[in-house]
Design an enzyme around this catalytic site. Structure first.
Site, mmCIF file in Angstrom:
data_model
loop_
_atom_site.group_PDB
_atom_site.id
_atom_site.type_symbol
_atom_site.label_atom_id
_atom_site.label_comp_id
_atom_site.label_asym_id
_atom_site.label_seq_id
_atom_site.Cartn_x
_atom_site.Cartn_y
_atom_site.Cartn_z
ATOM 1 N N ASN A 9 0.861 -1.182 0.000
ATOM 2 C CA ASN A 9 0.000 0.000 0.000
ATOM 3 C C ASN A 9 0.899 1.234 0.000
ATOM 4 O O ASN A 9 1.484 1.585 1.020
ATOM 5 C CB ASN A 9 -0.904 -0.022 1.238
ATOM 6 C CG ASN A 9 -1.799 1.201 1.325
ATOM 7 O OD1 ASN A 9 -1.936 1.970 0.368
ATOM 8 N ND2 ASN A 9 -2.410 1.398 2.484
ATOM 9 N N TRP A 10 1.008 1.877 -1.151
ATOM 10 C CA TRP A 10 1.922 3.015 -1.280
ATOM 11 C C TRP A 10 1.381 4.286 -0.633
ATOM 12 O O TRP A 10 2.109 5.260 -0.476
ATOM 13 C CB TRP A 10 2.210 3.289 -2.762
ATOM 14 C CG TRP A 10 2.875 2.165 -3.478
ATOM 15 C CD1 TRP A 10 3.235 0.946 -2.970
ATOM 16 C CD2 TRP A 10 3.271 2.133 -4.860
ATOM 17 N NE1 TRP A 10 3.823 0.164 -3.943
ATOM 18 C CE2 TRP A 10 3.857 0.872 -5.124
ATOM 19 C CE3 TRP A 10 3.174 3.050 -5.908
ATOM 20 C CZ2 TRP A 10 4.353 0.502 -6.371
ATOM 21 C CZ3 TRP A 10 3.654 2.690 -7.159
ATOM 22 C CH2 TRP A 10 4.242 1.436 -7.383
ATOM 23 N N LYS A 11 0.106 4.285 -0.297
ATOM 24 C CA LYS A 11 -0.543 5.449 0.321
ATOM 25 C C LYS A 11 -0.326 6.701 -0.554
ATOM 26 O O LYS A 11 -0.291 6.590 -1.784
ATOM 27 C CB LYS A 11 -0.075 5.622 1.759
ATOM 28 C CG LYS A 11 -0.294 4.348 2.591
ATOM 29 C CD LYS A 11 -0.068 4.537 4.065
ATOM 30 C CE LYS A 11 -0.332 3.229 4.806
ATOM 31 N NZ LYS A 11 -0.166 3.360 6.256
ATOM 32 N N HIS A 96 -9.524 0.839 5.362
ATOM 33 C CA HIS A 96 -8.242 1.113 6.015
ATOM 34 C C HIS A 96 -8.447 2.070 7.184
ATOM 35 O O HIS A 96 -9.283 2.970 7.131
ATOM 36 C CB HIS A 96 -7.244 1.702 5.007
ATOM 37 C CG HIS A 96 -5.838 1.707 5.512
ATOM 38 N ND1 HIS A 96 -5.360 2.656 6.389
ATOM 39 C CD2 HIS A 96 -4.793 0.864 5.266
ATOM 40 C CE1 HIS A 96 -4.096 2.405 6.654
ATOM 41 N NE2 HIS A 96 -3.735 1.321 5.998
ATOM 42 N N GLU A 98 -6.890 4.541 8.227
ATOM 43 C CA GLU A 98 -6.734 5.960 7.907
ATOM 44 C C GLU A 98 -7.993 6.518 7.256
ATOM 45 O O GLU A 98 -8.365 7.679 7.493
ATOM 46 C CB GLU A 98 -5.501 6.151 7.015
ATOM 47 C CG GLU A 98 -4.207 5.880 7.764
ATOM 48 C CD GLU A 98 -3.029 5.510 6.867
ATOM 49 O OE1 GLU A 98 -1.980 5.165 7.428
ATOM 50 O OE2 GLU A 98 -3.179 5.558 5.629
ATOM 51 N N GLU A 168 -4.908 -4.882 10.849
ATOM 52 C CA GLU A 168 -3.923 -3.831 11.051
ATOM 53 C C GLU A 168 -4.110 -3.213 12.430
ATOM 54 O O GLU A 168 -5.026 -2.412 12.635
ATOM 55 C CB GLU A 168 -4.038 -2.765 9.963
ATOM 56 C CG GLU A 168 -5.469 -2.417 9.543
ATOM 57 C CD GLU A 168 -5.562 -1.098 8.823
ATOM 58 O OE1 GLU A 168 -4.569 -0.673 8.218
ATOM 59 O OE2 GLU A 168 -6.636 -0.476 8.891
ATOM 60 N N GLY A 174 2.938 2.636 11.051
ATOM 61 C CA GLY A 174 3.834 3.770 10.907
ATOM 62 C C GLY A 174 4.572 4.162 12.175
ATOM 63 O O GLY A 174 5.269 5.168 12.214
ATOM 64 N N SER A 214 3.333 -2.442 10.490
ATOM 65 C CA SER A 214 4.799 -2.318 10.521
ATOM 66 C C SER A 214 5.498 -3.647 10.250
ATOM 67 O O SER A 214 6.440 -4.030 10.937
ATOM 68 C CB SER A 214 5.271 -1.724 11.856
ATOM 69 O OG SER A 214 4.872 -0.381 11.967
ATOM 70 N N GLY A 235 3.087 -1.211 4.313
ATOM 71 C CA GLY A 235 3.052 0.225 4.097
ATOM 72 C C GLY A 235 4.403 0.754 3.681
ATOM 73 O O GLY A 235 4.828 0.613 2.537
ATOM 74 N N GLY A 236 5.121 1.369 4.632
ATOM 75 C CA GLY A 236 6.384 2.029 4.321
ATOM 76 C C GLY A 236 7.399 1.169 3.594
ATOM 77 O O GLY A 236 8.069 1.636 2.668
#
Length: 251
Positions: A9-11, A96, A98, A168, A174, A214, A235-236
């Protein structure tokens, strides 16, 4: 045997040029990923057709990060499920944390989104998870159970076969903090049991459940060794091709 998936997920990261370069870097080393592990990438909306072209001829699937809860019309700034399918998407991420936190997405809207996605031939990566306060209070099973029942229990068994669940822990997204393998396995097993109670053991055993808090190369192997964890929503670490592939190679 359940499908093993590592999804990135590049967000809201990368320009189109950077995203295409990232997709090409992943494609160039795809042969290093063990057989039976499927890759999915979820770039921003602006990238979809360009990344679809970069992935052409591979078995790496394209996902959107969201979709509208209406099929079409005067909804400025929204992107419909039909548009995503036409752009080359096989999946969309829905629910998600967010989106729930920053944009007020509730279960009623998510039911509409999931049905539109499925009606347009998209599979859904449906996210569930608790906040830190909910975890500390010991309410995490109740919170996750409600997120599942309010949305997924509205589906038919056939529709449920098109759903991938991503757990999640919101407190681990993050932050660099990761649930222990024991904590992650415990709630993944609970999720599978919850699905079994509504849809039966067969569908529950077929349902892919990803860990999404993470996950990185240093902890992926331990997490993926758990019997009810079938991969990761990354994610990251998905913004670096080597890290993303290293996670997939943890199998």
């Amino acid at each position: 045997m359940r499908k093993k998936i590592v999804a990135g997920n590049w967000k809201m990261n990368t320009t189109v040029t950077e995203g295409v370069a990232l997709a090409r870097a992943i494609v160039s080393k795809k042969n290093e990923v063990p057989e039976g592990v499927s890759l999915v990438v979820a770039p921003p909306f602006t990238h979809l057709t360009f990344v679809a072209a970069a992935l052409k001829g591979t078995d790496i699937a394209l996902s959107a990060q969201n979709c509208a809860y209406e099929p079409k019309g005067a909804f400025t700034g929204e992107v419909s499920a039909a548009m995503l399918k036409d752009a080359g998407c096989a999946y969309t991420i829905l629910g998600h944390s967010e989106r729930r936190e920053y944009y007020g997405e509730n279960s009623a809207k998510l039911v509409k989104k999931i049905n539109l996605a499925l009606d347009n031939g998209l599979k859904v990566i449906f996210c569930v998870g608790e906040k830190l306060a909910e975890r500390k209070m010991g309410n995490h099973f109740e919170v996750v159970g409600a997120q599942i029942s309010e949305v997924l229990f509205t589906l038919t068994p056939e529709q449920m076969k098109q759903i991938v669940i991503a757990y999640e822990p919101v407190w681990a997204i993050g932050t660099g903090v990761t649930a222990t393998a024991e904590e992650a396995q415990e709630i993944h097993a609970f999720i599978r049991k919850t699905i079994a109670a509504r849809f039966g053991e067969a569908i529950a055993e077929e349902t892919t459940i990803l860990y999404g808090g993470s996950c990185k190369p240093s902890n992926a192997k331990e997490l993926f060794a758990c019997p009810d964890i079938d991969g990761g929503l990354i994610g990251g670490a998905s913004l670096n091709a080597d890290d993303f592939l290293a996670i997939a190679k943890s199998y």
